[in-house]
Scaffold this motif. Structure first.
Motif, PDB file in Angstrom:
ATOM      1  N   ASP A   1       0.798   4.048 -25.789  1.00  0.00           N
ATOM      2  CA  ASP A   1       1.073   2.606 -25.921  1.00  0.00           C
ATOM      3  C   ASP A   1       0.053   1.778 -25.135  1.00  0.00           C
ATOM      4  O   ASP A   1      -0.434   0.746 -25.613  1.00  0.00           O
ATOM      5  N   GLN A   2      -0.240   2.211 -23.929  1.00  0.00           N
ATOM      6  CA  GLN A   2      -1.165   1.463 -23.083  1.00  0.00           C
ATOM      7  C   GLN A   2      -2.519   1.302 -23.764  1.00  0.00           C
ATOM      8  O   GLN A   2      -3.105   0.212 -23.775  1.00  0.00           O
ATOM      9  N   TYR A   3      -2.996   2.413 -24.357  1.00  0.00           N
ATOM     10  CA  TYR A   3      -4.338   2.366 -24.950  1.00  0.00           C
ATOM     11  C   TYR A   3      -4.326   1.784 -26.357  1.00  0.00           C
ATOM     12  O   TYR A   3      -5.374   1.381 -26.861  1.00  0.00           O
ATOM     13  N   GLN A   4      -3.173   1.717 -26.978  1.00  0.00           N
ATOM     14  CA  GLN A   4      -3.113   1.041 -28.269  1.00  0.00           C
ATOM     15  C   GLN A   4      -2.948  -0.468 -28.096  1.00  0.00           C
ATOM     16  O   GLN A   4      -3.553  -1.266 -28.816  1.00  0.00           O
ATOM     17  N   LEU A   5      -2.124  -0.873 -27.127  1.00  0.00           N
ATOM     18  CA  LEU A   5      -1.681  -2.260 -27.047  1.00  0.00           C
ATOM     19  C   LEU A   5      -2.322  -3.069 -25.932  1.00  0.00           C
ATOM     20  O   LEU A   5      -2.267  -4.298 -25.947  1.00  0.00           O
ATOM     21  N   GLN A   6      -2.920  -2.387 -24.960  1.00  0.00           N
ATOM     22  CA  GLN A   6      -3.381  -3.126 -23.785  1.00  0.00           C
ATOM     23  C   GLN A   6      -4.800  -2.780 -23.371  1.00  0.00           C
ATOM     24  O   GLN A   6      -5.625  -3.676 -23.176  1.00  0.00           O
ATOM     25  N   THR A   7      -5.124  -1.514 -23.224  1.00  0.00           N
ATOM     26  CA  THR A   7      -6.413  -1.076 -22.693  1.00  0.00           C
ATOM     27  C   THR A   7      -7.253  -0.457 -23.796  1.00  0.00           C
ATOM     28  O   THR A   7      -6.843   0.522 -24.414  1.00  0.00           O
ATOM     29  N   ARG A   8      -8.417  -0.992 -24.043  1.00  0.00           N
ATOM     30  CA  ARG A   8      -9.289  -0.470 -25.091  1.00  0.00           C
ATOM     31  C   ARG A   8      -9.829   0.910 -24.704  1.00  0.00           C
ATOM     32  O   ARG A   8     -10.264   1.114 -23.563  1.00  0.00           O
TER      33      ARG A   8
END
Length: 257
Positions: free
Chosen positions: A187-194
C-alpha cells in the motif's frame, strides 16, 4: 515449490550488467519433473485451508472435483498457467523474493489470462529496504523474437514499475488472507511512496521447447534502461507433452482413493 534444481541443469551468464539463467531439463529426470511440478499445481489454484475445509466436510472426491473445475482444459491456457507456476517456483527458490499471492486462485475463468503483471515479488533486505521484482512470463513450444519483444514491452510499461493494478491486486489479496503487514508495505508504495528504479528488478521468464538463450541474450544487450534485468530460459524439449503430462497427473492423483 516445483523442485526445479533437482531436474534442471543451471547455466548462468553475465550480459552487460544483467543476468541470464538457462535451465535445461534433464531428459532422464522428466518423470521426476512431472511428479514435482504436479505436486505444486493444485496450491496455485486453491488455498490449502480451503481444500482442507472441503476435505473435512465432503471428503476427497469433492476436493478432487473442486480442484479439477479450476484447472484449465485448453492447451494454450495450460501452457500459460504452467509457465507462471514455474516462474513463481523459480522466484521462490532462486531469488530471495516472496511472491505475495498465487494469482491463479482468483482467475475470473479457468481459460482466461489474468490482467496485470505476471509476477510481483517483494523482498526486505537486511537494511529493511523494500525491493520489488516485476516479471513477465512467456510459454511457447518454439520461442520467437516477437514474443520476447512483447514481454519487454510489458516490463517497460508504466515507466518500468509494477502496474497500479498489480500492486492493488496483491495488496488486497494479502490483506484478505491475513498478511496485513506485507499488504501495508505494498500500500505504501502504491499509494504514497514512488518505487525508485534502484529498488526494482525485472524478470523475463520463458518456458520453452526451444533453446531461448540467443534471443534472451540479444534482448538483454538491446536493453538501455536503468532497471536490473534477469532473463530466465527454462527449456523442456518435450514442452507440449510435458504440460499435458503434468495436468494429467494432477487430475489422476486427485482421483486416487
Amino acid at each position: 515449490m516445483a523442485d526445479i534444481k533437482t531436474w534442471c541443469g543451471d547455466t548462468r551468464t553475465k550480459v552487460k550488467t544483467h543476468q541470464l539463467v538457462y535451465l535445461e531439463a534433464d531428459a532422464a529426470k522428466l518423470a521426476h519433473a512431472v511428479t514435482s511440478v504436479a505436486a505444486v499445481v493444485p496450491s496455485h489454484y486453491a488455498a490449502p485451508d480451503r481444500v482442507a475445509d472441503i476435505l473435512q466436510r465432503l471428503g476427497k472426491p469433492a476436493v478432487a472435483e473442486y480442484v479439477r473445475t479450476k484447472l484449465p482444459e485448453g492447451a494454450r491456457s495450460r501452457s500459460g498457467d504452467l509457465g507462471e507456476i514455474l516462474a513463481t517456483s523459480f522466484v521462490t527458490d532462486y531469488t530471495g523474493y516472496k511472491v505475495g499471492v498465487f494469482k491463479l486462485r482468483w482467475a475470473d475463468h479457468r481459460e482466461m489470462a489474468m490482467r496485470g503483471d505476471d509476477i510481483l515479488g517483494i523482498r526486505l533486505d537486511t537494511k529493511l529496504t523494500v525491493k520489488f521484482l516485476k516479471g513477465e512470463v512467456k510459454s511457447r513450444a518454439t520461442l520467437g523474437s516477437a514474443t520476447i519483444d512483447e514481454a519487454r514491452a510489458a516490463l517497460n510499461a508504466t515507466h518500468g514499475r509494477p502496474t497500479p493494478h498489480a500492486l492493488a491486486f496483491v495488496a488486497d489479496r494479502l490483506f484478505e488472507t491475513g498478511d496485513t503487514a506485507l499488504a501495508a508495505v505494498v500500500d505504501q508504495y502504491q499509494l504514497q511512496t514512488r518505487i525508485k528504479l534502484d529498488q526494482l528488478s525485472h524478470l523475463l521468464f520463458t518456458f520453452t521447447g526451444s533453446n531461448p538463450s540467443k534471443l534472451l541474450t540479444a534482448n538483454l544487450n538491446a536493453y538501455t534502461g536503468k532497471v536490473h534485468q534477469v532473463a530466465v530460459g527454462l527449456r523442456v524439449s518435450t514442452h507440449q507433452a510435458f504440460i499435458k503430462q503434468v495436468f494429467e497427473k494432477v487430475i489422476g492423483d486427485g482421483n486416487k482413493p
